[in-house]
Design a protein around this motif. Structure first.
Motif, mmCIF file in Angstrom:
data_model
loop_
_atom_site.group_PDB
_atom_site.id
_atom_site.type_symbol
_atom_site.label_atom_id
_atom_site.label_comp_id
_atom_site.label_asym_id
_atom_site.label_seq_id
_atom_site.Cartn_x
_atom_site.Cartn_y
_atom_site.Cartn_z
ATOM 1 N N THR A 193 0.844 -1.198 0.000
ATOM 2 C CA THR A 193 0.000 0.000 0.000
ATOM 3 C C THR A 193 0.879 1.247 0.000
ATOM 4 O OG1 THR A 193 -0.178 0.017 2.427
ATOM 5 C CG2 THR A 193 -1.896 -1.158 1.192
ATOM 6 N N ILE A 194 0.456 2.224 -0.794
ATOM 7 C CA ILE A 194 1.148 3.504 -0.899
ATOM 8 C C ILE A 194 0.131 4.612 -0.661
ATOM 9 C CG2 ILE A 194 2.462 5.062 -2.386
ATOM 10 C CD1 ILE A 194 4.059 2.616 -1.911
ATOM 11 N N ARG A 195 0.335 5.422 0.366
ATOM 12 C CA ARG A 195 -0.554 6.557 0.586
ATOM 13 C C ARG A 195 -0.052 7.733 -0.254
ATOM 14 N NH1 ARG A 195 -2.271 9.793 6.155
ATOM 15 N NH2 ARG A 195 -4.078 10.842 5.191
ATOM 16 N N ALA A 196 -0.863 8.145 -1.236
ATOM 17 C CA ALA A 196 -0.403 9.164 -2.175
ATOM 18 C C ALA A 196 -1.592 9.855 -2.829
ATOM 19 C CB ALA A 196 0.473 8.537 -3.252
ATOM 20 N N ASP A 197 -1.390 11.116 -3.196
ATOM 21 C CA ASP A 197 -2.339 11.888 -3.994
ATOM 22 C C ASP A 197 -2.039 11.568 -5.452
ATOM 23 O OD1 ASP A 197 -3.797 13.757 -5.416
ATOM 24 O OD2 ASP A 197 -3.037 15.498 -4.320
ATOM 25 N N VAL A 198 -2.972 10.929 -6.137
ATOM 26 C CA VAL A 198 -2.707 10.476 -7.497
ATOM 27 C C VAL A 198 -2.658 11.617 -8.506
ATOM 28 C CG1 VAL A 198 -3.624 8.166 -7.096
ATOM 29 C CG2 VAL A 198 -5.155 9.983 -7.898
ATOM 30 N N LEU A 199 -3.033 12.837 -8.085
ATOM 31 C CA LEU A 199 -2.898 14.004 -8.947
ATOM 32 C C LEU A 199 -1.499 14.604 -8.881
ATOM 33 C CD1 LEU A 199 -6.301 15.882 -8.471
ATOM 34 C CD2 LEU A 199 -5.454 14.795 -10.559
ATOM 35 N N GLN A 200 -0.698 14.112 -7.970
ATOM 36 C CA GLN A 200 0.695 14.542 -7.847
ATOM 37 C C GLN A 200 1.600 13.409 -8.333
ATOM 38 O OE1 GLN A 200 1.346 17.706 -6.901
ATOM 39 N NE2 GLN A 200 -0.880 17.944 -6.761
ATOM 40 N N PRO A 201 2.837 13.743 -8.729
ATOM 41 C CA PRO A 201 3.747 12.673 -9.138
ATOM 42 C C PRO A 201 3.889 11.628 -8.033
ATOM 43 C CG PRO A 201 4.658 14.815 -9.736
ATOM 44 C CD PRO A 201 3.451 15.086 -8.893
ATOM 45 N N LEU A 202 3.710 10.377 -8.381
ATOM 46 C CA LEU A 202 3.832 9.314 -7.392
ATOM 47 C C LEU A 202 5.286 9.166 -6.945
ATOM 48 C CD1 LEU A 202 1.480 6.553 -8.867
ATOM 49 C CD2 LEU A 202 1.018 8.090 -6.949
ATOM 50 N N PRO A 203 5.496 8.683 -5.734
ATOM 51 C CA PRO A 203 6.866 8.583 -5.188
ATOM 52 C C PRO A 203 7.629 7.393 -5.778
ATOM 53 C CG PRO A 203 5.298 7.729 -3.598
ATOM 54 C CD PRO A 203 4.482 8.295 -4.738
ATOM 55 N N PHE A 204 8.035 7.532 -7.038
ATOM 56 C CA PHE A 204 8.715 6.426 -7.700
ATOM 57 C C PHE A 204 10.120 6.187 -7.162
ATOM 58 C CE2 PHE A 204 5.459 7.434 -10.935
ATOM 59 C CZ PHE A 204 4.899 6.167 -11.063
ATOM 60 N N ASP A 205 10.596 7.097 -6.295
ATOM 61 C CA ASP A 205 11.873 6.849 -5.629
ATOM 62 C C ASP A 205 11.717 5.925 -4.427
ATOM 63 O OD1 ASP A 205 10.391 8.708 -4.256
ATOM 64 O OD2 ASP A 205 12.085 9.977 -3.694
ATOM 65 N N ASP A 206 10.460 5.619 -4.061
ATOM 66 C CA ASP A 206 10.163 4.676 -2.992
ATOM 67 C C ASP A 206 10.462 3.262 -3.495
ATOM 68 O OD1 ASP A 206 8.748 2.883 -1.208
ATOM 69 O OD2 ASP A 206 7.591 4.595 -0.513
ATOM 70 N N ASP A 207 11.150 2.470 -2.691
ATOM 71 C CA ASP A 207 11.498 1.105 -3.101
ATOM 72 C C ASP A 207 10.266 0.256 -3.394
ATOM 73 O OD1 ASP A 207 14.161 1.683 -2.854
ATOM 74 O OD2 ASP A 207 14.361 0.836 -0.832
ATOM 75 N N ARG A 208 9.111 0.654 -2.855
ATOM 76 C CA ARG A 208 7.892 -0.131 -3.050
ATOM 77 C C ARG A 208 7.196 0.187 -4.371
ATOM 78 N NH1 ARG A 208 4.550 1.715 1.907
ATOM 79 N NH2 ARG A 208 5.428 3.682 1.151
ATOM 80 N N LEU A 209 7.641 1.222 -5.082
ATOM 81 C CA LEU A 209 6.926 1.704 -6.269
ATOM 82 C C LEU A 209 7.964 2.025 -7.346
ATOM 83 C CD1 LEU A 209 3.952 2.460 -7.064
ATOM 84 C CD2 LEU A 209 4.538 4.806 -6.461
ATOM 85 N N ARG A 210 8.088 1.157 -8.329
ATOM 86 C CA ARG A 210 9.168 1.293 -9.297
ATOM 87 C C ARG A 210 8.639 1.754 -10.647
ATOM 88 N NH1 ARG A 210 11.800 -2.486 -12.591
ATOM 89 N NH2 ARG A 210 10.603 -4.192 -11.672
ATOM 90 N N ALA A 211 9.196 2.819 -11.191
ATOM 91 C CA ALA A 211 8.828 3.295 -12.521
ATOM 92 C C ALA A 211 9.112 2.206 -13.548
ATOM 93 C CB ALA A 211 9.613 4.561 -12.858
ATOM 94 N N GLY A 212 8.153 1.988 -14.427
ATOM 95 C CA GLY A 212 8.313 0.954 -15.440
ATOM 96 C C GLY A 212 8.215 -0.452 -14.914
ATOM 97 N N GLY A 213 7.750 -0.608 -13.677
ATOM 98 C CA GLY A 213 7.753 -1.923 -13.054
ATOM 99 C C GLY A 213 6.433 -2.669 -13.102
ATOM 100 N N TYR A 214 5.427 -2.138 -13.803
ATOM 101 C CA TYR A 214 4.099 -2.738 -13.761
ATOM 102 C C TYR A 214 3.630 -3.179 -15.138
ATOM 103 C CZ TYR A 214 3.950 -1.048 -9.007
ATOM 104 O OH TYR A 214 4.248 -0.825 -7.680
ATOM 105 N N ASP A 215 2.938 -4.295 -15.148
ATOM 106 C CA ASP A 215 2.321 -4.801 -16.374
ATOM 107 C C ASP A 215 0.981 -4.127 -16.637
ATOM 108 O OD1 ASP A 215 4.348 -6.813 -16.786
ATOM 109 O OD2 ASP A 215 3.411 -7.923 -15.137
ATOM 110 N N SER A 216 0.332 -3.639 -15.570
ATOM 111 C CA SER A 216 -0.968 -2.997 -15.732
ATOM 112 C C SER A 216 -1.197 -1.982 -14.628
ATOM 113 C CB SER A 216 -2.104 -4.040 -15.724
ATOM 114 O OG SER A 216 -2.142 -4.748 -14.493
ATOM 115 N N VAL A 217 -1.992 -0.967 -14.952
ATOM 116 C CA VAL A 217 -2.421 0.044 -13.994
ATOM 117 C C VAL A 217 -3.925 0.232 -14.162
ATOM 118 C CG1 VAL A 217 -2.272 2.465 -13.271
ATOM 119 C CG2 VAL A 217 -0.203 1.252 -14.013
ATOM 120 N N GLY A 218 -4.661 0.141 -13.069
ATOM 121 C CA GLY A 218 -6.105 0.335 -13.098
ATOM 122 C C GLY A 218 -6.504 1.635 -12.432
ATOM 123 N N ALA A 219 -7.524 2.286 -12.994
ATOM 124 C CA ALA A 219 -8.076 3.517 -12.414
ATOM 125 C C ALA A 219 -9.588 3.461 -12.596
ATOM 126 C CB ALA A 219 -7.489 4.761 -13.089
#
Length: 238
Positions: A110-136
């Motif tokens: 779980t990542i607590r974040a405002d999705v209208l702001q850049p997500l904290p991709f520097d967080d080890d739990r959330l990697r840029a380019g690391g997902y096969d899918s994103v749902g909204a």
């Protein structure tokens, strides 16, 4: 007097905080029945089975859910394998606790974040380019701002996805789609209360935002709901 850029950002964030605050444990307990059951079928005229089918078509082994809700669809959809890697991002800590508990068998991050702001991709739990899918799913109509401002959510999705990864979801539109009198009335109530912010959300605007960032874009309208699915570009610089 015209507000400064900083004041505009702060006002938008205040609206996000106020809008998400309504989703307490009591509201979430009735969400599946009232929103996904009654409202989707009879008011918005888009049965939840179509949203579930959207998940089944697009969800990947490594999945990021923007706006976790009750995790109804991650709980019920068909992942490609038995042990998917799931990340839930939402500003509301209650939403994160409830949704993570529902799909605890997958041990989601779980990542607590405002999705209208850049997500904290520097967080080890959330990697840029690391997902096969994103749902909204049922997220964009809850967020304040114009389509250009809501496009920040799509930017986050694009950054999160690997090349060719799938972005998908749904949103309730106020124009460019057929709306009934009950739907228009409920939208007015929800917009007045700050639960919805979709008074300027139209079909053409949604399509333009998707086309600007993704390829193989498909938008299907059922009632006043747009179900969308698209692929991240093979060239990340696109």
């Amino acid at each position: 007097m015209t507000p400064s850029a900083g004041e505009v950002v702060r006002m938008a964030r205040d609206e996000v905080i106020a809008g998400q605050a309504v989703y307490n444990r009591t509201v979430l307990a009735g969400y599946d029945l009232y929103v996904l059951g009654f409202s989707c079928r009879l008011i918005w005229r888009c049965p939840k089975r179509l949203m579930l089918a959207n998940y089944d078509r697009n969800v990947g082994e490594r999945h990021l859910e923007l706006g976790a809700g009750t995790a109804y669809f991650p709980d019920r959809c068909r992942f490609p394998g038995p042990a998917p890697t799931l990340t839930l991002a939402d500003m509301n800590p209650t939403v994160l606790r409830v949704s993570a508990a529902r799909i605890a068998r997958y041990r989601p991050t779980t990542i607590r974040a405002d999705v209208l702001q850049p997500l904290p991709f520097d967080d080890d739990r959330l990697r840029a380019g690391g997902y096969d899918s994103v749902g909204a799913n049922f997220l964009l109509h809850c967020l304040p701002g114009t389509w250009a401002e809501k496009g920040a959510v799509l930017d986050n999705a694009k950054t999160a996805l690997r090349p060719g990864g799938r972005f998908f979801g749904s949103t309730i539109l106020s124009s460019g789609v057929p709306t009934t009198a009950p739907a228009r009335r409920l939208m007015r109530i929800y917009n007045a209360r700050g639960i919805f912010h979709n008074h300027g959300d139209d079909l053409a605007g949604l399509r333009a935002q998707l086309d600007a960032r993704f390829q193989d874009v498909r938008v299907t309208v059922r009632g006043c709901v747009a179900l969308f699915e698209a692929a991240a570009p093979d060239d990340p610089a696109r």
